[in-house]
Design an enzyme around this catalytic site. Structure first.
Site, PDB file in Angstrom:
ATOM      1  N   GLY A   1     -48.282  56.215  19.351  1.00 36.99           N
ATOM      2  CA  GLY A   1     -48.208  55.880  20.679  1.00 36.99           C
ATOM      3  C   GLY A   1     -49.467  56.585  21.366  1.00 36.99           C
ATOM      4  O   GLY A   1     -50.688  56.440  20.902  1.00 36.99           O
TER       5      GLY A   1
ATOM      6  N   ARG B   1     -44.322  65.201  12.884  1.00 33.89           N
ATOM      7  CA  ARG B   1     -43.452  65.481  11.925  1.00 33.89           C
ATOM      8  C   ARG B   1     -43.867  64.477  10.679  1.00 33.89           C
ATOM      9  O   ARG B   1     -43.773  64.997   9.565  1.00 33.89           O
ATOM     10  CB  ARG B   1     -42.010  65.441  12.048  1.00 33.89           C
ATOM     11  CG  ARG B   1     -41.455  66.030  13.087  1.00 33.89           C
ATOM     12  CD  ARG B   1     -40.237  65.728  13.655  1.00 33.89           C
ATOM     13  NE  ARG B   1     -40.348  64.514  14.296  1.00 33.89           N
ATOM     14  CZ  ARG B   1     -39.363  63.918  14.939  1.00 33.89           C
ATOM     15  NH1 ARG B   1     -38.085  64.448  15.059  1.00 33.89           N
ATOM     16  NH2 ARG B   1     -39.613  62.785  15.730  1.00 33.89           N
TER      17      ARG B   1
ATOM     18  N   ASP C   1     -42.036  70.281  12.705  1.00 38.20           N
ATOM     19  CA  ASP C   1     -41.004  69.990  14.016  1.00 38.20           C
ATOM     20  C   ASP C   1     -41.214  71.012  14.958  1.00 38.20           C
ATOM     21  O   ASP C   1     -40.834  72.031  15.100  1.00 38.20           O
ATOM     22  CB  ASP C   1     -39.675  69.930  13.275  1.00 38.20           C
ATOM     23  CG  ASP C   1     -38.667  69.547  14.439  1.00 38.20           C
ATOM     24  OD1 ASP C   1     -39.011  69.260  15.544  1.00 38.20           O
ATOM     25  OD2 ASP C   1     -37.641  68.910  13.760  1.00 38.20           O
TER      26      ASP C   1
ATOM     27  N   TYR D   1     -33.360  63.012  30.217  1.00 39.93           N
ATOM     28  CA  TYR D   1     -34.586  62.960  29.981  1.00 39.93           C
ATOM     29  C   TYR D   1     -35.340  63.178  31.274  1.00 39.93           C
ATOM     30  O   TYR D   1     -36.520  64.039  31.325  1.00 39.93           O
ATOM     31  CB  TYR D   1     -34.996  61.472  29.575  1.00 39.93           C
ATOM     32  CG  TYR D   1     -36.401  61.093  29.537  1.00 39.93           C
ATOM     33  CD1 TYR D   1     -37.160  61.790  28.492  1.00 39.93           C
ATOM     34  CD2 TYR D   1     -37.175  60.272  30.354  1.00 39.93           C
ATOM     35  CE1 TYR D   1     -38.689  61.518  28.245  1.00 39.93           C
ATOM     36  CE2 TYR D   1     -38.423  60.002  30.078  1.00 39.93           C
ATOM     37  CZ  TYR D   1     -39.286  60.509  29.036  1.00 39.93           C
ATOM     38  OH  TYR D   1     -40.613  60.434  29.110  1.00 39.93           O
TER      39      TYR D   1
ATOM     40  N   GLU E   1     -43.748  53.599  20.525  1.00 39.30           N
ATOM     41  CA  GLU E   1     -42.459  53.616  19.688  1.00 39.30           C
ATOM     42  C   GLU E   1     -41.518  54.285  20.782  1.00 39.30           C
ATOM     43  O   GLU E   1     -40.358  54.307  20.144  1.00 39.30           O
ATOM     44  CB  GLU E   1     -42.790  54.414  18.525  1.00 39.30           C
ATOM     45  CG  GLU E   1     -43.601  53.842  17.458  1.00 39.30           C
ATOM     46  CD  GLU E   1     -43.767  54.596  16.169  1.00 39.30           C
ATOM     47  OE1 GLU E   1     -43.300  55.580  16.095  1.00 39.30           O
ATOM     48  OE2 GLU E   1     -44.631  54.267  15.345  1.00 39.30           O
TER      49      GLU E   1
HETATM   50  P1  NAP Z   1     -43.893  57.491  20.720  1.00 38.13           P
HETATM   51  O1  NAP Z   1     -44.956  56.317  20.268  1.00 38.13           O
HETATM   52  O2  NAP Z   1     -42.755  57.480  20.193  1.00 38.13           O
HETATM   53  O3  NAP Z   1     -44.652  58.883  20.059  1.00 38.13           O
HETATM   54  C1  NAP Z   1     -44.270  60.088  20.230  1.00 38.13           C
HETATM   55  C2  NAP Z   1     -44.964  61.183  19.273  1.00 38.13           C
HETATM   56  O4  NAP Z   1     -44.310  62.605  19.519  1.00 38.13           O
HETATM   57  C3  NAP Z   1     -44.862  60.936  17.796  1.00 38.13           C
HETATM   58  O5  NAP Z   1     -46.222  61.191  17.330  1.00 38.13           O
HETATM   59  C4  NAP Z   1     -44.002  61.879  17.289  1.00 38.13           C
HETATM   60  O6  NAP Z   1     -44.276  62.389  16.070  1.00 38.13           O
HETATM   61  C5  NAP Z   1     -43.856  63.129  18.174  1.00 38.13           C
HETATM   62  N1  NAP Z   1     -42.681  63.901  18.235  1.00 38.13           N
HETATM   63  C6  NAP Z   1     -41.496  63.575  18.787  1.00 38.13           C
HETATM   64  N2  NAP Z   1     -40.440  64.350  18.239  1.00 38.13           N
HETATM   65  C7  NAP Z   1     -41.110  65.411  17.620  1.00 38.13           C
HETATM   66  C8  NAP Z   1     -40.854  66.381  16.933  1.00 38.13           C
HETATM   67  N3  NAP Z   1     -39.532  66.751  16.907  1.00 38.13           N
HETATM   68  N4  NAP Z   1     -41.780  67.267  16.466  1.00 38.13           N
HETATM   69  C9  NAP Z   1     -42.919  66.859  16.372  1.00 38.13           C
HETATM   70  N5  NAP Z   1     -43.401  65.759  17.050  1.00 38.13           N
HETATM   71  C10 NAP Z   1     -42.547  64.988  17.643  1.00 38.13           C
HETATM   72  O7  NAP Z   1     -43.871  57.760  22.163  1.00 38.13           O
HETATM   73  P2  NAP Z   1     -45.084  58.015  23.223  1.00 38.13           P
HETATM   74  O8  NAP Z   1     -44.719  56.871  24.507  1.00 38.13           O
HETATM   75  O9  NAP Z   1     -46.412  57.981  22.896  1.00 38.13           O
HETATM   76  O10 NAP Z   1     -44.546  59.352  23.995  1.00 38.13           O
HETATM   77  C11 NAP Z   1     -45.591  60.518  24.165  1.00 38.13           C
HETATM   78  C12 NAP Z   1     -45.356  61.111  25.494  1.00 38.13           C
HETATM   79  O11 NAP Z   1     -45.469  60.465  26.535  1.00 38.13           O
HETATM   80  C13 NAP Z   1     -44.055  61.852  25.346  1.00 38.13           C
HETATM   81  O12 NAP Z   1     -43.961  63.079  26.036  1.00 38.13           O
HETATM   82  C14 NAP Z   1     -43.316  60.891  26.372  1.00 38.13           C
HETATM   83  O13 NAP Z   1     -42.243  61.372  27.036  1.00 38.13           O
HETATM   84  C15 NAP Z   1     -44.401  60.559  27.439  1.00 38.13           C
HETATM   85  N6  NAP Z   1     -44.168  59.249  28.249  1.00 38.13           N
HETATM   86  C16 NAP Z   1     -44.181  58.194  27.648  1.00 38.13           C
HETATM   87  C17 NAP Z   1     -43.843  57.045  28.549  1.00 38.13           C
HETATM   88  C18 NAP Z   1     -43.573  55.666  27.743  1.00 38.13           C
HETATM   89  O14 NAP Z   1     -42.904  54.681  28.443  1.00 38.13           O
HETATM   90  N7  NAP Z   1     -43.794  55.371  26.728  1.00 38.13           N
HETATM   91  C19 NAP Z   1     -43.921  57.076  29.728  1.00 38.13           C
HETATM   92  C20 NAP Z   1     -44.143  58.383  30.224  1.00 38.13           C
HETATM   93  C21 NAP Z   1     -44.346  59.436  29.506  1.00 38.13           C
HETATM   94  P3  NAP Z   1     -43.211  62.319  14.913  1.00 38.13           P
HETATM   95  O15 NAP Z   1     -42.534  61.287  14.991  1.00 38.13           O
HETATM   96  O16 NAP Z   1     -44.136  62.023  13.477  1.00 38.13           O
HETATM   97  O17 NAP Z   1     -42.855  63.650  14.837  1.00 38.13           O
END
Ligand code: NAP
Length: 250
Positions: free
Chosen positions: A11, A32, A58, A151, A187
């Site tokens: 992401g 992770r 983690d 959240y 994701e």
């Molecule tokens: P994503 O595609 O699911 O990516 C999330 C990332 O966070 C992955 O690289 C994952 O890595 C890592 N992560 C999650 N749990 C973890 C853990 N316990 N330890 C280490 N790493 C962890 O989601 P994204 O949309 O890019 O989200 C990134 C950020 O943007 C988040 O803070 C989310 O709240 C924020 N955000 C997202 C949106 C949206 O609509 N997508 C909107 C506003 C804000 P692993 O799984 O490899 O650990």
């Protein structure tokens, strides 16, 4: 220049890894899924010839975060930009119906994980009287929507921590910003709906959402501003989204 990007295995974090590499940074990438980070490392090193350091842990586990930074060489500790991006949402049930396990995971990842990494990085930034911390917040930090209470609470906490960091690090010349996106097609929804691809796809149907690259572009801009200019908080949505409640879907 060194940037540390948490959650770079997918992401927004992964898109930031590409953007910061293009901008000439060496990178520390975390997550992770070490295999995903290794793929990213090979792609970036081949394309941009920069140095990529992988820290697989983690973020919920303070001992793992501490161990990762204890083993980091002094050279890699000189982090110029920290992108606190790792995070997740789990479930859309009402507050009394969601599982406590999901609530703990969101709190431990989005709030405590961000704190563990920040506490590991800030001392060096203070010594050098330089650095920029960019926290991934959300429109979920601005409004609370049904079934999103916990959240949204974690992202409200990210906003509060961003403000607190900015005050406490002011005299060290360390910039602290938050980036607050609306819906981004990553994701994120697949994780939120625990692998249910149909429910996840439904979220982004009928309009053009933000893509990870759009958010990375904005983060890269915020990181590129002159030393005396700081973006405190930047809210961005796709054109079809007004806020957490109003999205124009065809
Ligand atoms: P994503 O595609 O699911 O990516 C999330 C990332 O966070 C992955 O690289 C994952 O890595 C890592 N992560 C999650 N749990 C973890 C853990 N316990 N330890 C280490 N790493 C962890 O989601 P994204 O949309 O890019 O989200 C990134 C950020 O943007 C988040 O803070 C989310 O709240 C924020 N955000 C997202 C949106 C949206 O609509 N997508 C909107 C506003 C804000 P692993 O799984 O490899 O650990």
């Amino acid at each position: 220049m060194i940037a540390l990007i948490t959650g770079a295995s997918a992401g927004i974090g992964k898109a930031c890894a590409y953007k910061f590499s293009e901008n000439g940074y060496d990178l520390i990438v975390t997550g992770r899924r070490e295999s995903k980070l290794k793929e990213l490392q090979s792609e970036l090193e081949a394309k941009f010839k920069n140095k990529i350091k992988i820290l697989a842990f983690d973020i919920q586990e303070e001992s793992q975060v501490k161990a990762a930074f204890t083993n980091l060489s002094a050279e890699w500790m000189n982090i110029d930009v920290l992108v606190n991006n790792a995070g997740l949402a789990l479930g859309r049930e009402g507050i009394d119906m969601g599982s406590m396990e999901d609530y703990n995971t969101m709190i431990d990842t989005n709030i405590k994980g961000l704190l563990y990494v920040s506490k590991a990085v800030i001392p060096n930034m203070k010594t050098r009287k330089a650095g920029h911390i960019i926290n991934l917040s959300s429109t979920a930090a601005k409004e609370v929507y049904p079934g999103g209470g916990v959240y949204c609470a974690t992202k409200h906490a990210v906003d509060a921590l961003t403000k607190g960091m900015r005050i406490d690090l002011l005299s060290y010349g360390i910039k602290v910003s938050s980036i607050s996106p609306g819906m981004v097609d990553t994701e994120f929804s697949k994780v939120r709906f625990k692998g249910n691809e149909t429910l996840a796809a439904e979220v982004y149907k009928g309009f053009t959402p933000l893509y990870a690259e759009d958010v990375a572009e904005v983060i890269s801009y915020v990181a590129s501003l002159p030393k005396h200019v700081n973006v405190n908080d930047l809210v961005l949505t796709c054109t079809a989204q007004a806020n957490s409640f109003f999205t124009h879907k065809e």
